[in-house]
Each structure stands twice: as structure tokens, then as C-alpha cells.
Design an enzyme around this catalytic site. Structure first.
Site, short mmCIF file in Angstrom:
data_model
loop_
_atom_site.label_atom_id
_atom_site.label_comp_id
_atom_site.label_asym_id
_atom_site.label_seq_id
_atom_site.Cartn_x
_atom_site.Cartn_y
_atom_site.Cartn_z
N ARG A 192 -9.49 47.73 21.76
CA ARG A 192 -9.31 47.75 23.21
C ARG A 192 -9.21 49.18 23.73
NH1 ARG A 192 -4.31 43.96 24.21
NH2 ARG A 192 -4.58 44.73 26.34
N CYS A 253 0.29 50.45 27.70
CA CYS A 253 -0.28 49.35 26.91
C CYS A 253 -1.09 48.48 27.86
CB CYS A 253 0.81 48.55 26.19
SG CYS A 253 2.07 47.85 27.30
#
Length: 301
Positions: A192, A253
Site C-alpha cells: 500500500r 497509516c
């Protein structure tokens, strides 16, 4: 289990406690155990249902979503002080409580978010149960199930005292790109971060904030035990990622949850000044006016 009548109040346990510590201190006055489990979208897991199925005896469920900002468009953003006060008091937490938070992830995923939120609101007597429910069970300690029954307690206030230095906005992060004294540490999985794997939330761009470093949050635990890695392993992990603990570190995050696992592990190692970009990729990845890089982290001298 010892009763509260023959135990002294719980001293501040520090950022982390072991299953053995918690087992030895259950029932002491002022000790509040919270299940702060939360899971990624699409995981198929229901933390409230799992709490009723199996939990540490006497624990109370702390709903991460309900105790975030109810008016925000982004997930898990810090709520207004009065909203968090109500959440804390509903869970039986007062100004004098010692708070122990755990989750059922096996990797200390969301418990640290609850720990960090209490810390942000000025409550220093909070800790994460290292290894969470999984390690508690593996260590042979008992669990309970069914509806949670709370012992009646005298009303006691929780007073929020926000600490703005622990939080960063998108504008703060944008201004820090290229700054020598600051490093942004992204806790998402490597795919990611690099933009090679899709985000679990629809409508977000792929990639990362330019100049940020990548430490997947799962690397902070020993995969065999689910316990946090030791300080030497942490130092090696930071060095490989090009992270300098002497700089101002800002965790990010997907939605501000696993970033707190980094802040917690650094606090355990004596670095308690890690801040959190609360909007995280849910905000940055949704805004076309903010720069994005893809690929592995760039080499930073």
C-alpha cells in the site's frame, strides 16, 4: 482473584504491561480494563460481538468508532474533549483510574489507538496489554463471555486536557516535507505504501506522502508470540527504514489507528514525543491538492 478491599491503588504501569502483571493486579481499586478491538474494513470481524463471546474478566468494551469525532468526514479522528469525556466516564474511567487496553488482533493493532487517545487527552496512567487477548489466553489466564456486567461505582469525573503537540494536520505534514528535523513514518503494509496494492477504502489514491519512511505495523511484533519486539530489534528496524529517533517523528497509516502502535512502541523505548497525523491516508489520499509518491522509500541522507 484478589478483592479491592485488600489491595492498594494501582501505580502508573508505564506504556506496556504483561499478561502476568494484569493477572496479578486484577481487582485492585481504580484499575479499568478496556477491550479496544477494531478491525480493518472488509475483515469480516465484529469487535463488539467478539467481546461478548470472549474477553478478559471484568473488561469493558471501548468502541473506537463511537469514541471518535462523530461530525468528522474521516474515520477515527480525535473527538471534541466533551465527547471523549463522556466516552471515558461511560467506560468507568476517571481522573484517578489506571487504564489497561487490549485488543483481539494479535498484533497490538487498535489498543494503542485507545492508549494514545487517553494520552492525547492528558491521562498519563494508561498502558497497552502487550500481546492482547491472544497472549492472555496463550498464557493460560481465564476469560469470560456473555453480556458485560459492570459493578456499580460512585460517579467520578474524567477531565480532558488536550495535548496538541501530539497531533498533526495535513497542513503540518505538507509543511514538513523535506524538513531536516522531521520524519513521517507510514505504518501501512509495504504494498500500500508503494502503491502496488489497493487501499481498503474506496476512492483513495495509491502511494505515500513524499519523503516518508515505511515500517509496516506488523513488523513491530514477534510473529511467533504477538508480543512487541525488543528494543534491539526495534533499533535495527528503524535503522533499516532510515528512521532517526532523534528527529521529530510523526506516525501515519490508513486511518490513524496503526500509527498509534508506532507511537506506543517508541514510548516503550523511551521516545514519548512521537506525534500522529490524525487524518492519515484517509485524508491525504482523498485530496488531489496534496502530493503523492509511489514506489519504495526514497534514499534520504
Amino acid at each position: 482473584m484478589p478483592t479491592s478491599s485488600n489491595r492498594s491503588p494501582v501505580p502508573g504501569p508505564g506504556p506496556a504491561v504483561s499478561a502476568e502483571w494484569l493477572a496479578a493486579n486484577q481487582g485492585r481499586p481504580g484499575l479499568v480494563v478496556l477491550d479496544g478491538s477494531w478491525y480493518l474494513p472488509g475483515s469480516g470481524r465484529d469487535p463488539a460481538r467478539e467481546f461478548e463471546e470472549r474477553r478478559i474478566p471484568g473488561a469493558r468494551f471501548f468502541d473506537v468508532d463511537a469514541c471518535s469525532d462523530p461530525a468528522a468526514d474521516l474515520p477515527h479522528t480525535i473527538p471534541p474533549p466533551d465527547h471523549f469525556r463522556k466516552c471515558a466516564e461511560a467506560a468507568g474511567v476517571s481522573d484517578t483510574s489506571a487504564v489497561i487496553v487490549y485488543d483481539g488482533s494479535g498484533v497490538n493493532l487498535s489498543a494503542a489507538r485507545v492508549w494514545w487517545t487517553f494520552r492525547y487527552f492528558g491521562h498519563g496512567n494508561a498502558a497497552v496489554l502487550d500481546g492482547g487477548l491472544k497472549h492472555w489466553i496463550a498464557a493460560g489466564h481465564p476469560t469470560e463471555s456473555g453480556p458485560s456486567l459492570r459493578t456499580l461505582e460512585a460517579p467520578a469525573p474524567f477531565t480532558p486536557r488536550p495535548r496538541p503537540r501530539l497531533i498533526r494536520t495535513a497542513a503540518d505534514v505538507l509543511a514538513s516535507i523535506g524538513a531536516a528535523q522531521t520524519q513521517l513514518v507510514d505504518m501501512r503494509p509495504a504494498g500500500r505504501f508503494a502503491g502496488t496494492e489497493p487501499e481498503p477504502r474506496a476512492g483513495l489514491r495509491s502511494g505515500h506522502v513524499p519523503g516518508s519512511r515505511n515500517v509496516p505495523y506488523t513488523d513491530l511484533v514477534d510473529p511467533r508470540t504477538g508480543l512487541a519486539i525488543d528494543d534491539r530489534a526495534l533499533a535495527r528496524l528503524l535503522a533499516r527504514a532510515g528512521i532517526d529517533p532523534a528527529r521529530q517523528l510523526v506516525g501515519t497509516c490508513g486511518s490513524g489507528t496503526s500509527a498509534c502502535a508506532f507511537a506506543w512502541r517508541m514510548a516503550c523505548a523511551g521516545h514519548g514525543n512521537v506525534a500522529i497525523y490524525d487524518g492519515s491516508w484517509s485524508e491525504w489520499g482523498s485530496r488531489e491538492d496534496l502530493p503523492v509518491d509511489a514506489g519504495p522509500p526514497a534514499v534520504i541522507d
